[in-house]
Design a protein around this motif. Structure first.
Motif: not given
Length: 88
Positions: A1-5, A19-25, A29-32, A37-40
């Motif tokens: 979704m956010l990094s589709q080649p 990768l940081w978002l994935l490690s923190q959640n 789904e929570q990372a997405a 929210i960051m992109l908003s």
């Protein structure tokens, strides 16, 4: 979704941030949700010739709703028992 080649020339979030978002959640789904929210952020731009590029914040907030974690459940009463509605 956010990094589709092939979808766009540059991803709005870096691979390190994703990768940081994935490690923190706990889940993708929570990372997405956090990424949306960051992109908003309001990023409307006004060009020197007077034209404008509208903000995409509403798009990212609507997309975040898709991944919003379910925080529902029974409400806790003051005495510690769960309130599920109806007569008490």
């Amino acid at each position: 979704m956010l990094s589709q080649p092939g979808e766009c020339e540059c991803c709005p979030l870096s691979e390190t941030t994703l990768l940081w978002l994935l490690s923190q959640n706990d889940s993708y789904e929570q990372a997405a949700y956090q990424a949306c929210i960051m992109l908003s952020q309001d990023c409307a731009m006004r060009m020197s010739d007077g034209s404008t590029a509208p903000s995409q914040s509403r798009y990212w907030l609507n997309l975040a709703l898709t991944f919003r974690p379910n925080r529902g459940g029974a409400l806790q009463r003051a005495d510690g028992t769960a309130f599920r509605g109806g007569a008490v």
